[in-house]
Design an enzyme around this catalytic site. Structure first.
Site, PDB file in Angstrom:
ATOM      1  N   GLY A 360       0.785  -1.230   0.000  1.00 35.12           N
ATOM      2  CA  GLY A 360       0.000   0.000   0.000  1.00 35.12           C
ATOM      3  C   GLY A 360       0.816   1.278   0.000  1.00 35.12           C
ATOM      4  O   GLY A 360       0.414   2.278  -0.588  1.00 35.12           O
ATOM      5  N   ASP A 419      -5.854   2.080  10.188  1.00 38.75           N
ATOM      6  CA  ASP A 419      -7.273   1.838  10.441  1.00 38.75           C
ATOM      7  C   ASP A 419      -7.413   1.489  11.926  1.00 38.75           C
ATOM      8  O   ASP A 419      -7.508   2.376  12.763  1.00 38.75           O
ATOM      9  CB  ASP A 419      -7.732   0.704   9.503  1.00 38.75           C
ATOM     10  CG  ASP A 419      -9.223   0.449   9.583  1.00 38.75           C
ATOM     11  OD1 ASP A 419      -9.907   1.176  10.308  1.00 38.75           O
ATOM     12  OD2 ASP A 419      -9.697  -0.483   8.918  1.00 38.75           O
ATOM     13  N   ARG A 481      -4.760   0.473  -7.167  1.00 41.89           N
ATOM     14  CA  ARG A 481      -3.583   1.098  -6.549  1.00 41.89           C
ATOM     15  C   ARG A 481      -3.097   2.277  -7.378  1.00 41.89           C
ATOM     16  O   ARG A 481      -2.493   3.199  -6.860  1.00 41.89           O
ATOM     17  CB  ARG A 481      -2.447   0.085  -6.430  1.00 41.89           C
ATOM     18  CG  ARG A 481      -2.712  -1.039  -5.448  1.00 41.89           C
ATOM     19  CD  ARG A 481      -1.392  -1.718  -5.094  1.00 41.89           C
ATOM     20  NE  ARG A 481      -1.574  -3.014  -4.466  1.00 41.89           N
ATOM     21  CZ  ARG A 481      -1.752  -3.199  -3.166  1.00 41.89           C
ATOM     22  NH1 ARG A 481      -1.775  -2.161  -2.350  1.00 41.89           N
ATOM     23  NH2 ARG A 481      -1.898  -4.408  -2.661  1.00 41.89           N
TER      24      ARG A 481
HETATM   25  P1  IMP Z   1      -4.967  -1.661  10.616  1.00 42.48           P
HETATM   26  O1  IMP Z   1      -4.096  -2.738  11.169  1.00 42.48           O
HETATM   27  O2  IMP Z   1      -6.419  -1.900  10.891  1.00 42.48           O
HETATM   28  O3  IMP Z   1      -4.547  -0.283  11.012  1.00 42.48           O
HETATM   29  O4  IMP Z   1      -4.892  -1.794   9.049  1.00 42.48           O
HETATM   30  C1  IMP Z   1      -3.900  -1.198   8.320  1.00 42.48           C
HETATM   31  C2  IMP Z   1      -3.731  -1.838   6.977  1.00 42.48           C
HETATM   32  O5  IMP Z   1      -4.959  -2.280   6.444  1.00 42.48           O
HETATM   33  C3  IMP Z   1      -3.225  -0.790   6.011  1.00 42.48           C
HETATM   34  O6  IMP Z   1      -1.815  -0.783   5.944  1.00 42.48           O
HETATM   35  C4  IMP Z   1      -3.864  -1.209   4.705  1.00 42.48           C
HETATM   36  O7  IMP Z   1      -3.044  -2.131   4.044  1.00 42.48           O
HETATM   37  C5  IMP Z   1      -5.132  -1.878   5.108  1.00 42.48           C
HETATM   38  N1  IMP Z   1      -6.271  -0.937   5.039  1.00 42.48           N
HETATM   39  C6  IMP Z   1      -6.925  -0.377   6.073  1.00 42.48           C
HETATM   40  N2  IMP Z   1      -7.914   0.417   5.655  1.00 42.48           N
HETATM   41  C7  IMP Z   1      -7.872   0.403   4.314  1.00 42.48           C
HETATM   42  C8  IMP Z   1      -8.630   1.062   3.282  1.00 42.48           C
HETATM   43  O8  IMP Z   1      -9.554   1.857   3.526  1.00 42.48           O
HETATM   44  N3  IMP Z   1      -8.271   0.784   1.995  1.00 42.48           N
HETATM   45  C9  IMP Z   1      -7.266  -0.057   1.676  1.00 42.48           C
HETATM   46  N4  IMP Z   1      -6.530  -0.684   2.609  1.00 42.48           N
HETATM   47  C10 IMP Z   1      -6.828  -0.467   3.919  1.00 42.48           C
HETATM   48 MG    MG Z   2      -0.843  -1.749   4.179  1.00 41.27          MG
END
Ligand code: IMP
Ligand code: MG
Length: 496
Positions: A360, A419, A481
């Site tokens: 990402g 997130d 992407r």
């Molecule tokens: P977390 O562990 O919930 O903070 O998730 C983080 C990872 O989830 C990010 O590095 C992204 O790869 C993926 N992610 C979280 N939200 C999104 C989104 O809205 N679109 C795309 N990827 C997301």
């Molecule tokens: Mg990511």
């Protein structure tokens, strides 16, 4: 004390102390320079208070305070101990200095010698400083020892039977100053076949005179630096100095930096009417209205969401699933430039290792790396916390590990989006276990109100509403992407 050794009396006479009887607060770390400062100030007849500032960075610093206290007692000086808290990490010297200034009274004297002056001039030269930086420290009651050599402060300690404290961080090659002291100055001496210290000190004296002369001209030509007309009409050299002086940080603010030459030039464009606003770094910009310049956007690192619709930015192959832009390509590039400038300023002495989180962060990483004006290293990790679903699983797996050795490095994690924060939390602990000098995070996007764990994010691009987004590196099932903006993911059917 009344019986001062002869050499101590002679050296005190070469210092720029206030008149005998006057009060003087001396910052005394316990090293040879500051111990000599304490001795010489008392010998010069000042009414001295020694302050020891404990940064809490090294063990045994309370012992140093004791050594300083004992010496102050012996000399009949007052003593005070202050504690500040500074954590190890990038830009340590500047942050420690700022913390020190916050507890030292205005006008406190330090033990900087002519050798420190020469080092300061060279460090500033390497950092790209102009006339003011090359002018070094001004002699006077705040820097009374600038006329003495470092070897002479050792002499004072020896004459007085004082055993100064040796600070091991003075040998740490991670600090620019130490490499200038131990490597660059000896090399200069060898090449020039003369002692470069007095040469550099004399240069700085001359430049300081010229800087103050220019300062007087600036005050005359541009009495008010927010006056766009005065800036436009003044000679360029004076207009530049007026803007620099206006935007310079107040002393002791390690989180602020003087404006770059490019930022000054942009502000002058604004003054001349060639632009209405200019970024000056640190999330701040200068705007013009009715011939007046003003700084706006102070201290607001997280930007509000940009919601303007750019319907044409959704390509035909995305129309079925890609909704409106949440952050436009223009806003992204503007913000990435600001982040790059902030990182450049913060890491100027210790360029970081950028660790991008695949996939990402790939686009953000490549834009950000180019916005940083330092010799950074780049490495990548791949972790997986999501399958093809649009909610976090909370389980993080390392798919590709780092190639670089992190020991002693300043690591800056470059993340696309936070997130729940679980991925980052895991990563941080993982990286920390490899003994880096510091770990900080630069996240392009943070979803508002979703984080289940406390996060310490040093740099944030945008806070966005809690919706699934795609583009600028972010995907759903590996798609989208390569969209230039960040868009809401809004499938006509299926999840969401
Ligand atoms: P977390 O562990 O919930 O903070 O998730 C983080 C990872 O989830 C990010 O590095 C992204 O790869 C993926 N992610 C979280 N939200 C999104 C989104 O809205 N679109 C795309 N990827 C997301
Ligand atoms: Mg990511």
């Amino acid at each position: 004390m009344t019986d001062w050794p002869e050499d101590v009396v002679a050296l005190a006479a070469r210092c720029t102390f206030p008149d005998p009887g006057g009060p003087l607060t001396c910052a005394v770390s316990g090293g040879p320079d500051s111990m000599a400062l304490l001795v010489l100030a008392v010998a010069a007849g000042c009414t001295v208070t020694a302050i020891h500032v404990d940064h809490g960075l090294r063990s045994g610093s309370d012992l140093e305070a004791k050594v300083v206290e004992a010496t102050a007692d012996r000399l009949g000086a007052a003593f005070r101990s202050e504690r500040v808290s500074v954590v190890d990490g990038p830009n340590l010297e500047a942050r420690a200095r700022a913390a020190r200034f916050s507890v030292l009274p205005e006008g406190a004297a330090t033990g900087h010698t002519m050798d420190d002056q020469a080092e300061t001039v060279l460090c500033n030269l390497l950092r790209g400083a102009g006339l003011d930086g090359l002018s070094g420290m001004a002699p006077g009651t705040r820097h009374p020892l600038l006329g003495l050599r470092r070897s002479e402060t050792e002499l004072v300690c020896a004459s007085m039977g004082i055993e100064p404290v040796r600070d091991p961080s003075n040998d740490d090659p991670r600090h620019l100053r130490n490499r200038v002291r131990h490597e660059l100055l000896p090399l200069c001496a060898a090449i020039a076949r003369r002692d470069p210290v007095p040469v550099l000190a004399r240069q700085s004296d001359l430049l300081r005179d010229e800087a103050s002369f220019l300062g007087a001209l600036v005050r005359e030509a541009v009495p008010d630096p927010t006056d766009a007309r005065a800036l436009r009409d003044a000679p360029l050299v004076l207009a530049r100095r007026a803007v620099r002086g206006w935007l310079a940080p107040t002393e002791g603010r390690a989180d602020r930096h003087p404006p770059t030459a490019a930022a000054v030039a942009r502000v002058l464009d604004v003054a001349a009417g060639a632009a209405v606003a200019a970024e000056i770094g640190g999330g701040r910009r200068v705007r013009r209205s009715a011939s007046r310049l003003a700084v706006v956007g102070d201290s607001d690192r997280v930007r509000p969401v940009k919601t303007e619709r750019a319907a044409s930015s959704v390509p035909s192959w995305g129309l079925a699933e890609v909704g409106e832009p949440v952050v436009t390509a223009e806003a992204l590039s503007e913000r990435v430039a600001e982040l790059g400038a902030a990182i450049t300023a913060d890491y100027v002495d210790d360029p970081p290792l950028l660790v991008g989180v695949l996939k990402g962060a790939m686009i953000f990483m490549s834009d950000l790396a180019r916005a940083i004006d330092l010799p950074v290293d780049v490495d990548f990790m791949a972790v997986s916390s999501y399958g093809s679903a649009t909610r976090t699983s909370g389980v993080v797996r390392i798919v590709k590990d780092l190639d670089a050795d992190l020991a002693g490095r300043h690591v800056l994690v470059v993340e696309d989006i936070i997130d729940s924060g679980l991925t980052l939390n895991y990563l941080r602990r993982y990286l920390q276990a490899r003994h880096p000098a510091s770990v900080e995070v630069c996240a392009l996007l943070v979803k508002d109100g979703e984080q289940r764990v406390p996060l310490d994010l040093r740099y944030v691009g945008f806070k966005i509403p809690s919706e699934f987004v795609v583009g600028y590196g972010l995907d759903v099932d590996e798609r989208y992407r390569n969209l230039r903006s960040v868009h809401v993911y809004r499938p006509q059917s299926g999840p969401g």
